[in-house]
Design a protein around this motif. Structure first.
Motif, PDB file in Angstrom:
ATOM      1  N   VAL A   1       0.836  -1.211   0.000  1.00  0.00           N
ATOM      2  CA  VAL A   1       0.000   0.000   0.000  1.00  0.00           C
ATOM      3  C   VAL A   1       0.865   1.252   0.000  1.00  0.00           C
ATOM      4  O   VAL A   1       0.598   2.213  -0.725  1.00  0.00           O
ATOM      5  CB  VAL A   1      -0.941  -0.019   1.225  1.00  0.00           C
ATOM      6  CG1 VAL A   1      -1.646   1.324   1.375  1.00  0.00           C
ATOM      7  CG2 VAL A   1      -1.961  -1.139   1.078  1.00  0.00           C
ATOM      8  N   SER A   2       1.934   1.237   0.797  1.00  0.00           N
ATOM      9  CA  SER A   2       2.811   2.401   0.858  1.00  0.00           C
ATOM     10  C   SER A   2       3.525   2.624  -0.467  1.00  0.00           C
ATOM     11  O   SER A   2       3.695   3.767  -0.913  1.00  0.00           O
ATOM     12  CB  SER A   2       3.835   2.214   1.983  1.00  0.00           C
ATOM     13  OG  SER A   2       4.716   3.305   2.040  1.00  0.00           O
ATOM     14  N   LYS A   3       3.926   1.538  -1.115  1.00  0.00           N
ATOM     15  CA  LYS A   3       4.593   1.658  -2.405  1.00  0.00           C
ATOM     16  C   LYS A   3       3.648   2.248  -3.443  1.00  0.00           C
ATOM     17  O   LYS A   3       4.040   3.110  -4.239  1.00  0.00           O
ATOM     18  CB  LYS A   3       5.093   0.287  -2.852  1.00  0.00           C
ATOM     19  CG  LYS A   3       5.929   0.313  -4.113  1.00  0.00           C
ATOM     20  CD  LYS A   3       6.467  -1.063  -4.423  1.00  0.00           C
ATOM     21  CE  LYS A   3       7.328  -1.036  -5.680  1.00  0.00           C
ATOM     22  NZ  LYS A   3       7.866  -2.382  -5.999  1.00  0.00           N
ATOM     23  N   THR A   4       2.403   1.789  -3.430  1.00  0.00           N
ATOM     24  CA  THR A   4       1.408   2.329  -4.363  1.00  0.00           C
ATOM     25  C   THR A   4       1.144   3.803  -4.079  1.00  0.00           C
ATOM     26  O   THR A   4       1.030   4.624  -5.006  1.00  0.00           O
ATOM     27  CB  THR A   4       0.100   1.532  -4.240  1.00  0.00           C
ATOM     28  OG1 THR A   4       0.374   0.148  -4.518  1.00  0.00           O
ATOM     29  CG2 THR A   4      -0.940   2.036  -5.225  1.00  0.00           C
ATOM     30  N   ALA A   5       1.066   4.163  -2.796  1.00  0.00           N
ATOM     31  CA  ALA A   5       0.823   5.558  -2.432  1.00  0.00           C
ATOM     32  C   ALA A   5       1.975   6.451  -2.880  1.00  0.00           C
ATOM     33  O   ALA A   5       1.766   7.566  -3.371  1.00  0.00           O
ATOM     34  CB  ALA A   5       0.612   5.675  -0.921  1.00  0.00           C
ATOM     35  N   GLN A   6       3.213   5.953  -2.717  1.00  0.00           N
ATOM     36  CA  GLN A   6       4.357   6.749  -3.134  1.00  0.00           C
ATOM     37  C   GLN A   6       4.368   6.946  -4.643  1.00  0.00           C
ATOM     38  O   GLN A   6       4.656   8.042  -5.136  1.00  0.00           O
ATOM     39  CB  GLN A   6       5.653   6.059  -2.691  1.00  0.00           C
ATOM     40  CG  GLN A   6       6.915   6.825  -3.011  1.00  0.00           C
ATOM     41  CD  GLN A   6       6.995   8.132  -2.247  1.00  0.00           C
ATOM     42  OE1 GLN A   6       6.365   8.268  -1.197  1.00  0.00           O
ATOM     43  NE2 GLN A   6       7.731   9.093  -2.762  1.00  0.00           N
ATOM     44  N   ALA A   7       4.046   5.877  -5.381  1.00  0.00           N
ATOM     45  CA  ALA A   7       3.978   6.010  -6.839  1.00  0.00           C
ATOM     46  C   ALA A   7       2.896   6.996  -7.244  1.00  0.00           C
ATOM     47  O   ALA A   7       3.063   7.774  -8.192  1.00  0.00           O
ATOM     48  CB  ALA A   7       3.718   4.642  -7.469  1.00  0.00           C
TER      49      ALA A   7
ATOM     50  N   ALA B   1       7.703   3.583   1.097  1.00  0.00           N
ATOM     51  CA  ALA B   1       7.748   2.140   0.819  1.00  0.00           C
ATOM     52  C   ALA B   1       9.123   1.575   1.092  1.00  0.00           C
ATOM     53  O   ALA B   1       9.269   0.472   1.626  1.00  0.00           O
ATOM     54  CB  ALA B   1       7.342   1.890  -0.636  1.00  0.00           C
ATOM     55  N   GLN B   2      10.184   2.364   0.716  1.00  0.00           N
ATOM     56  CA  GLN B   2      11.541   1.877   0.962  1.00  0.00           C
ATOM     57  C   GLN B   2      11.861   1.872   2.453  1.00  0.00           C
ATOM     58  O   GLN B   2      12.517   0.959   2.952  1.00  0.00           O
ATOM     59  CB  GLN B   2      12.535   2.739   0.201  1.00  0.00           C
ATOM     60  CG  GLN B   2      12.403   2.615  -1.316  1.00  0.00           C
ATOM     61  CD  GLN B   2      13.239   3.640  -2.037  1.00  0.00           C
ATOM     62  OE1 GLN B   2      13.229   4.823  -1.702  1.00  0.00           O
ATOM     63  NE2 GLN B   2      13.964   3.190  -3.050  1.00  0.00           N
ATOM     64  N   LEU B   3      11.418   2.921   3.162  1.00  0.00           N
ATOM     65  CA  LEU B   3      11.609   2.942   4.609  1.00  0.00           C
ATOM     66  C   LEU B   3      10.886   1.780   5.267  1.00  0.00           C
ATOM     67  O   LEU B   3      11.412   1.120   6.168  1.00  0.00           O
ATOM     68  CB  LEU B   3      11.099   4.272   5.179  1.00  0.00           C
ATOM     69  CG  LEU B   3      11.943   5.512   4.870  1.00  0.00           C
ATOM     70  CD1 LEU B   3      11.231   6.757   5.365  1.00  0.00           C
ATOM     71  CD2 LEU B   3      13.312   5.402   5.502  1.00  0.00           C
ATOM     72  N   LEU B   4       9.672   1.520   4.796  1.00  0.00           N
ATOM     73  CA  LEU B   4       8.911   0.415   5.351  1.00  0.00           C
ATOM     74  C   LEU B   4       9.579  -0.913   5.051  1.00  0.00           C
ATOM     75  O   LEU B   4       9.614  -1.815   5.879  1.00  0.00           O
ATOM     76  CB  LEU B   4       7.486   0.440   4.790  1.00  0.00           C
ATOM     77  CG  LEU B   4       6.532  -0.619   5.346  1.00  0.00           C
ATOM     78  CD1 LEU B   4       6.364  -0.439   6.843  1.00  0.00           C
ATOM     79  CD2 LEU B   4       5.183  -0.544   4.653  1.00  0.00           C
TER      80      LEU B   4
END
Length: 566
Positions: A41-47, A268-271
């Motif tokens: 979810v975080s990766k999608t949000a960042q994108a 996403a990378q931090l997560l």
């Protein structure tokens, strides 16, 4: 209430282990699944943030040229029909022409007159670059023809972008009369230098506060590439790796692509980094807990095993004590009651009483020696000695004990003298008696036992070999543990205290030697006692090594470096 058997107690320990590990495994799985979903979810949000940021940039460029074209290219059809250039000149002189390289008019009359307006001089000019004029005429002519064919329809396009010649990108707008017929085209040639110099940097900076915090605005790498993947312009950061987000311009400069990469760790990378850390820590905690439980189970299992071995020891020793005592009592009662008249029978019964008494004495000696070893009170008094006469003395006594059993003790000694060793004669007799006694007891159908005295560099070796039932490989390291009895049926049927080899190993440790075993089931066993040669003083030949009596603990499970297996 009856006590639970050791088997059920071991099963209970394993059930307790599973009861602790299973919830921990389920917890780790649920944590992994939750973190993985959160990471996605975080990766999608960042994108999405990056895409929206790029969208804001291209939208500003589109809005800039769309509004400018709609305003500047809205030329009066009546003025064009009257050829009233003054009115058109005044309108274009008042207009904001930033980002415009040229303005032009192309009438749809028979002559197809081309008029070009220079935003710098703010006037029509006659000296026009040939290639530029050809590109304008080609694009405008095709557009006029297309508009004339469509007619005045609500869905007819009002603006067209012609970028076939990227050096002269154009926005064209038809000029229609009252009947909806195209009478000409107004157009603008875009100023690419202005876009690179002013428009794009402004759009990039205007969108930054909406999508990025102050600390991260300078930590993104933004590049604009053309259709040949050449970098047209970009930010100062060029060292950022990772998967880029790309977006093309939708209105003008449609062959250009915006590309962005994050220099600082995205959420996403931090997560992902934290995810790896959390999983590692969780696995570490689980591993430590599992090891602790495994060690506790091992210690408990070892304690139960030792308890069983002690129980077997008490049972075996009780049997070993009862057997000779019973024999001595029976023979003694026969002799005391006068039932034996023959002198030969009296000697026979007397020899049996003597043998059983010696057997009982050996057993008691082993138990007492073990008790002294366990309490740390066992001491040795080594002196330099030649092993040959000591070993011969033990052999002579042992042959007398085994005379009636039918066993043949084959002794092999070298003719030359052997180097002296530091030895406690009593301890040597005890160790050698235990090995010879085991060789006889476990010889099986064979009646031969071999004893050899050998010499090797730096040591003197006593070797005891039988041709009996042998010892399985997996048991060879355990036979030196106290109370241990080999579990195979043919071996376990022979009674014993389980202390003999443990005492042998203790004696060898105390003498700085080692005991080596080689054995194969069905082929017999060989035990070697290796004693280090005593060091002598170079001047007078006297020995200088002394041995301090100390307690050497007998291991309960771990292999000893001084014990070798063949």
């Amino acid at each position: 209430m009856p006590l639970k058997s050791p088997k059920w107690r071991r099963h209970g320990l394993w059930l307790a282990f599973l009861a602790v590990i299973a919830p921990l495994g389920i917890l780790l799985f649920l944590q992994y699944r939750t973190l993985r979903r959160l990471q996605d979810v975080s990766k999608t949000a960042q994108a999405t943030v990056y895409e929206n940021y790029l969208g804001a940039i291209v939208s500003e460029v589109r809005y800039f040229y769309l509004t400018r074209a709609e305003t500047v290219l809205d030329v009066s059809s009546s003025a064009l029909a009257r050829q009233d250039l003054e009115e058109i000149r005044r309108d274009w002189q008042r207009a904001d022409l930033d980002g415009v390289k040229r303005l032009y008019l192309l009438s749809n009359a028979d002559t197809q007159r081309l008029l070009i307006f220079d935003p710098v001089t703010r006037d029509f000019e006659t000296d026009v670059d040939l290639r530029e004029s050809q590109s304008i005429v080609r694009g405008a002519t095709l557009w006029v023809s297309a508009v004339s064919a469509i007619g005045d329809r609500k869905d007819s396009p009002r603006l067209r972008v012609d970028e076939r010649d990227t050096d002269f990108r154009q926005i064209l707008k038809p000029i229609l009369d009252d009947r909806g017929q195209a009478i000409g085209v107004a157009g603008m040639v875009l100023d690419e230098d202005y876009v690179k110099r002013a428009l794009l940097p402004m759009a990039i900076q205007n969108a930054l506060p909406t999508y990025f915090q102050d600390a991260s605005r300078n930590d993104i790498m933004l590049q604009i590439r053309d259709s040949d993947d050449r970098i047209i312009m970009g930010t100062r950061r060029t060292d950022v790796k990772g998967e880029p987000i790309r977006l093309t311009f939708p209105f003008v400069f449609r062959d250009w692509t915006l590309e962005i990469r994050g220099a600082t760790p995205a959420p996403a990378q931090l997560l992902q980094a934290n995810f790896a850390l959390w999983i590692t820590l969780s696995l570490l905690v689980a591993g430590v807990l599992a090891v602790a439980i495994a060690l506790a189970l091992s210690a408990a299992a070892r304690t139960m095993q030792l308890s069983e071995m002690k129980t077997d020891f008490v049972s075996n020793v009780s049997h070993e004590l009862r057997t000779p005592v019973a024999s001595i009592r029976v023979f003694g009662e026969l002799l005391r009651g006068g039932r034996v008249q023959s002198a030969e029978k009296v000697r026979e019964y007397g020899a049996a009483i003597e043998a059983e008494s010696r057997r009982l004495s050996d057993l008691i000696d082993n138990v007492l020696d073990f008790a002294r070893i366990e309490s740390g009170q066992k001491t040795y008094r080594p002196v330099p000695a030649d092993l040959q006469p000591l070993v011969q003395g033990v052999v002579d006594i042992f042959r007398g004990r085994t005379h009636d059993s039918g066993h043949d003790l084959v002794v092999e000694m070298p003719r030359e003298s052997l180097p002296a060793v530091l030895i406690d004669a009593e301890a040597l007799g005890l160790a050698l008696n235990n090995l010879l006694d085991n060789a006889v007891k476990y010889s099986g159908d064979s009646r031969r036992v071999f004893l050899r005295l050998l010499s090797s560099p730096g040591s003197v070796i006593i070797e005891v070999q039988d041709e009996g039932i042998g010892i399985p490989v997996e048991e060879q390291a355990k036979i030196f543990e106290r109370f241990h009895r080999v579990g195979t049926g043919s071996v376990h049927d022979v009674k014993g205290s389980g202390l003999g080899l443990a005492i042998v190993q203790h004696i060898m440790k105390a003498h700085h030697g080692r005991v080596v075993v080689e054995s194969q089931p069905g082929k017999g066993s060989t035990f070697r006692l290796q004693f280090p040669v005593a060091r002598t003083h170079p001047a007078n030949g006297t020995t200088t090594e002394t041995m301090t009596a100390r307690r050497v603990p007998i291991p309960e499970g771990e292999p000893d470096p001084r014990v070798e297996r063949g």
